[in-house]
Design a protein around this motif. Structure first.
Motif, PDB file in Angstrom:
ATOM      1  N   ASN A  99      30.807  36.708  12.242  1.00 44.57           N
ATOM      2  CA  ASN A  99      31.392  35.433  12.339  1.00 44.57           C
ATOM      3  C   ASN A  99      31.486  34.568  11.335  1.00 44.57           C
ATOM      4  O   ASN A  99      30.275  34.201  10.746  1.00 44.57           O
ATOM      5  CB  ASN A  99      30.468  34.846  13.534  1.00 44.57           C
ATOM      6  CG  ASN A  99      31.242  34.362  14.792  1.00 44.57           C
ATOM      7  OD1 ASN A  99      31.865  33.188  14.459  1.00 44.57           O
ATOM      8  ND2 ASN A  99      31.521  34.990  16.002  1.00 44.57           N
ATOM      9  N   GLY A 100      32.624  33.883  11.227  1.00 46.19           N
ATOM     10  CA  GLY A 100      32.633  32.606  10.168  1.00 46.19           C
ATOM     11  C   GLY A 100      32.712  32.787   8.961  1.00 46.19           C
ATOM     12  O   GLY A 100      32.545  31.930   8.275  1.00 46.19           O
ATOM     13  N   VAL A 101      32.879  34.169   8.392  1.00 45.27           N
ATOM     14  CA  VAL A 101      32.616  34.470   7.012  1.00 45.27           C
ATOM     15  C   VAL A 101      33.873  34.255   6.287  1.00 45.27           C
ATOM     16  O   VAL A 101      33.877  33.984   5.004  1.00 45.27           O
ATOM     17  CB  VAL A 101      32.300  35.971   6.511  1.00 45.27           C
ATOM     18  CG1 VAL A 101      30.911  36.125   6.985  1.00 45.27           C
ATOM     19  CG2 VAL A 101      32.944  36.856   7.568  1.00 45.27           C
ATOM     20  N   LYS A 103      37.175  35.637   7.691  1.00 44.49           N
ATOM     21  CA  LYS A 103      38.194  36.945   7.769  1.00 44.49           C
ATOM     22  C   LYS A 103      39.595  36.283   8.023  1.00 44.49           C
ATOM     23  O   LYS A 103      40.756  36.831   7.223  1.00 44.49           O
ATOM     24  CB  LYS A 103      37.777  37.758   8.862  1.00 44.49           C
ATOM     25  CG  LYS A 103      36.558  38.579   8.731  1.00 44.49           C
ATOM     26  CD  LYS A 103      36.304  39.316  10.188  1.00 44.49           C
ATOM     27  CE  LYS A 103      36.070  38.218  11.033  1.00 44.49           C
ATOM     28  NZ  LYS A 103      34.921  37.336  11.052  1.00 44.49           N
ATOM     29  N   THR A 104      39.716  35.247   8.873  1.00 36.83           N
ATOM     30  CA  THR A 104      41.345  34.933   9.238  1.00 36.83           C
ATOM     31  C   THR A 104      41.879  34.185   7.889  1.00 36.83           C
ATOM     32  O   THR A 104      42.878  34.484   7.531  1.00 36.83           O
ATOM     33  CB  THR A 104      41.249  33.983  10.341  1.00 36.83           C
ATOM     34  OG1 THR A 104      40.624  34.700  11.237  1.00 36.83           O
ATOM     35  CG2 THR A 104      42.590  33.530  10.929  1.00 36.83           C
ATOM     36  N   THR A 105      41.128  33.309   7.340  1.00 38.03           N
ATOM     37  CA  THR A 105      41.498  32.488   6.173  1.00 38.03           C
ATOM     38  C   THR A 105      41.809  33.623   4.919  1.00 38.03           C
ATOM     39  O   THR A 105      42.800  33.439   4.277  1.00 38.03           O
ATOM     40  CB  THR A 105      40.417  31.752   5.403  1.00 38.03           C
ATOM     41  OG1 THR A 105      40.041  30.837   6.668  1.00 38.03           O
ATOM     42  CG2 THR A 105      40.923  30.801   4.397  1.00 38.03           C
ATOM     43  N   LYS A 109      45.322  34.462   3.112  1.00 34.29           N
ATOM     44  CA  LYS A 109      45.488  34.300   1.496  1.00 34.29           C
ATOM     45  C   LYS A 109      46.122  35.608   0.910  1.00 34.29           C
ATOM     46  O   LYS A 109      47.080  35.481   0.239  1.00 34.29           O
ATOM     47  CB  LYS A 109      44.188  34.196   0.906  1.00 34.29           C
ATOM     48  CG  LYS A 109      43.686  32.700   0.966  1.00 34.29           C
ATOM     49  CD  LYS A 109      42.029  32.801   0.687  1.00 34.29           C
ATOM     50  CE  LYS A 109      41.309  31.405   0.640  1.00 34.29           C
ATOM     51  NZ  LYS A 109      39.876  31.418   0.318  1.00 34.29           N
ATOM     52  N   ASP A 128      41.901  40.292  16.162  1.00 37.07           N
ATOM     53  CA  ASP A 128      41.241  39.589  16.923  1.00 37.07           C
ATOM     54  C   ASP A 128      41.633  39.117  18.138  1.00 37.07           C
ATOM     55  O   ASP A 128      42.154  37.964  18.327  1.00 37.07           O
ATOM     56  CB  ASP A 128      40.409  38.382  15.761  1.00 37.07           C
ATOM     57  CG  ASP A 128      39.455  37.659  16.541  1.00 37.07           C
ATOM     58  OD1 ASP A 128      39.051  37.774  17.870  1.00 37.07           O
ATOM     59  OD2 ASP A 128      38.927  36.717  15.910  1.00 37.07           O
ATOM     60  N   GLY A 183      34.990  38.455  14.888  1.00 31.43           N
ATOM     61  CA  GLY A 183      33.874  38.426  14.177  1.00 31.43           C
ATOM     62  C   GLY A 183      32.564  38.400  14.912  1.00 31.43           C
ATOM     63  O   GLY A 183      31.593  37.897  14.356  1.00 31.43           O
ATOM     64  N   LYS A 246      33.922  31.841  -0.469  1.00 31.72           N
ATOM     65  CA  LYS A 246      33.222  30.669  -0.419  1.00 31.72           C
ATOM     66  C   LYS A 246      32.217  30.613  -1.721  1.00 31.72           C
ATOM     67  O   LYS A 246      31.070  30.314  -1.768  1.00 31.72           O
ATOM     68  CB  LYS A 246      32.178  30.445   0.848  1.00 31.72           C
ATOM     69  CG  LYS A 246      33.180  30.563   2.094  1.00 31.72           C
ATOM     70  CD  LYS A 246      32.319  29.997   3.272  1.00 31.72           C
ATOM     71  CE  LYS A 246      33.034  30.708   4.622  1.00 31.72           C
ATOM     72  NZ  LYS A 246      32.394  30.168   5.830  1.00 31.72           N
TER      73      LYS A 246
HETATM   74  N1  LIG Z   1      35.142  26.704   0.808  1.00 28.37           N
HETATM   75  C1  LIG Z   1      35.651  27.785   1.398  1.00 28.37           C
HETATM   76  N2  LIG Z   1      35.663  27.783   2.522  1.00 28.37           N
HETATM   77  C2  LIG Z   1      36.215  28.889   2.930  1.00 28.37           C
HETATM   78  C3  LIG Z   1      36.799  30.064   2.365  1.00 28.37           C
HETATM   79  N3  LIG Z   1      37.098  31.286   3.238  1.00 28.37           N
HETATM   80  C4  LIG Z   1      36.935  30.574   4.435  1.00 28.37           C
HETATM   81  N4  LIG Z   1      36.573  29.185   4.515  1.00 28.37           N
HETATM   82  C5  LIG Z   1      36.360  28.433   5.697  1.00 28.37           C
HETATM   83  O1  LIG Z   1      35.288  29.090   6.498  1.00 28.37           O
HETATM   84  C6  LIG Z   1      35.473  28.791   7.661  1.00 28.37           C
HETATM   85  C7  LIG Z   1      35.550  30.073   8.730  1.00 28.37           C
HETATM   86  O2  LIG Z   1      36.920  30.646   8.033  1.00 28.37           O
HETATM   87  P1  LIG Z   1      37.841  31.765   9.139  1.00 28.37           P
HETATM   88  O3  LIG Z   1      38.618  32.201   8.250  1.00 28.37           O
HETATM   89  O4  LIG Z   1      37.909  31.262  10.248  1.00 28.37           O
HETATM   90  O5  LIG Z   1      36.289  32.724   9.394  1.00 28.37           O
HETATM   91  P2  LIG Z   1      36.275  33.992  10.379  1.00 28.37           P
HETATM   92  O6  LIG Z   1      35.506  34.993   9.851  1.00 28.37           O
HETATM   93  O7  LIG Z   1      37.686  34.333  10.796  1.00 28.37           O
HETATM   94  O8  LIG Z   1      35.543  33.476  11.722  1.00 28.37           O
HETATM   95  P3  LIG Z   1      35.658  34.024  13.227  1.00 28.37           P
HETATM   96  O9  LIG Z   1      37.073  34.289  13.597  1.00 28.37           O
HETATM   97  O10 LIG Z   1      35.228  32.762  13.767  1.00 28.37           O
HETATM   98  O11 LIG Z   1      34.659  35.278  13.071  1.00 28.37           O
HETATM   99  C8  LIG Z   1      36.782  27.992   7.851  1.00 28.37           C
HETATM  100  O12 LIG Z   1      36.346  26.569   7.783  1.00 28.37           O
HETATM  101  C9  LIG Z   1      37.598  28.154   6.390  1.00 28.37           C
HETATM  102  O13 LIG Z   1      38.416  27.256   6.001  1.00 28.37           O
HETATM  103  C10 LIG Z   1      36.565  30.102   1.332  1.00 28.37           C
HETATM  104  O14 LIG Z   1      36.745  31.020   0.250  1.00 28.37           O
HETATM  105  N5  LIG Z   1      35.880  28.837   0.496  1.00 28.37           N
END
Ligand SMILES: Nc1nc2c(ncn2[C@@H]2O[C@H](COP(=O)(O)OP(=O)(O)OP(=O)(O)O)[C@@H](O)[C@H]2O)c(=O)[nH]1
Ligand SMILES: [Mg+2]
Length: 302
Positions: A99-101, A103-105, A109, A128, A183, A246
């Protein structure tokens, strides 16, 4: 607060001679930089050996030796060279992770990067299906990027989404599917079952695709916890590579060396911000150089 990178830069800058305290303090610094303790000491012993062989007693030289030693560790597990989609053969990239790592972003990209650089027409697959908001989030990225998103309803079967994405790719001439996955903290068996089902779908379409790569997304700010996640995913589904997200000024990143050494897992991409362009293919020498505080100039090496 002084960042890890500034700290290590300062450390090598201040030391003149390689005394015992130098190696002890450096081991502590590596651990602070997300190395495991045993691994930090193994690295220090290797560094000490190499310094002796090269008859060097200066910290600046030791920094360079450490940087090349660390780069070798990263290169030992392969990697290097960017993944290039072939417009003739359909490839599927499956993004995994807790969760939250990011993946979607990262899916967005990658779609942006491959569309810009390879001129291919990527398709985003909303595998997802766990949360309705997740499907929406991917659709918004798709709209912004002008990239097609294949999605089902919330609660749908992720493998069925991949099946439809493959069909859509064939109909539209797309050469690449980037699939976002849920996630939630999978139990090992649920994760394996879900991925096996996706594998079966990909295999049933084997004549039509060049197969699937599984990239594990890890958040650099979670330190050693990222290794624990990687161990679970490695045991369950053997990912082919890692996307490290990140990785900005507060992330230390030393966990990448553990991924290489203990799991032979190469990092394929590194992300350092939330914008679509904040993704780069992983460069082992550059990363090792920056980790040890060497200045690195774009295009010129260290
Ligand atoms: N600074 C920074 N923030 C990031 C990066 N990648 C993602 N984020 C932020 O991290 C948060 C979670 O990103 P998501 O892409 O939603 O993560 P996820 O893994 O899809 O989350 P779930 O679907 O909830 O499991 C968001 O606020 C993004 O903008 C990065 O490389 N750098
Ligand atoms: Mg997501």
């Amino acid at each position: 607060m002084i960042s890890f990178r500034e700290k290590i830069k300062k450390f090598f800058g201040m030391q003149a001679k390689l005394e015992e305290s130098f190696f002890e303090d450096l081991a502590d610094l590596l651990i602070e930089g997300d190395f495991g303790a045993a691994e930090a000491w193994r690295t220090i012993e290797e560094l000490r050996d190499r310094c002796k062989k090269q008859k060097t007693a200066e910290s600046e030289k030791a920094r360079e030796i450490l940087a090349s030693l660390l780069a070798e560790k990263l290169l030992s597990c392969g990697g290097g060279g960017e993944f290039t989609p072939d417009p003739e053969t359909l490839r599927i990239i499956l993004l995994l992770g807790v969760n939250g790592v990011g993946k979607t972003t990262s899916a967005a990209k990658l779609a942006f990067r491959f569309r810009e650089r390879c001129g291919c027409k990527p398709i985003l697959a909303a595998a997802d299906t766990f949360r309705a908001a997740a499907i929406e989030q991917l659709k918004i990225h798709g709209e912004r990027l002008g990239v097609r998103v294949v999605a089902h309803q919330r609660g749908g079967d992720p493998a069925a989404v991949i099946y439809d994405a493959i069909e859509a790719a064939h109909a539209g001439g797309g050469g690449l599917i980037i699939a976002d996955t849920a996630g939630r903290m999978h139990t090992k068996s649920a994760l394996v079952e879900e991925l096996k089902k996706i594998d079966r779908v990909v295999e049933s379409k084997a004549g039509d695709t060049g197969g699937c790569v599984k990239w594990l997304v890890l958040d650099a700010t979670t330190g050693r916890n990222a290794l624990a996640q990687a161990e679970i995913f490695h045991a369950a589904v053997k990912p082919d590579g890692v996307i490290l997200t990140k990785y900005d000024s507060t992330a230390r990143g030393g966990v990448v060396f553990s991924l290489a050494e203990t799991l032979s897992l190469p990092v394929v991409y590194i992300c350092d911000g939330e914008k679509y362009e904040n993704i780069q293919p992983f460069d082992a020498s550059r990363f090792a150089g920056e980790f040890t505080g060497l200045d690195y100039q774009e295009g010129k090496g260290k």
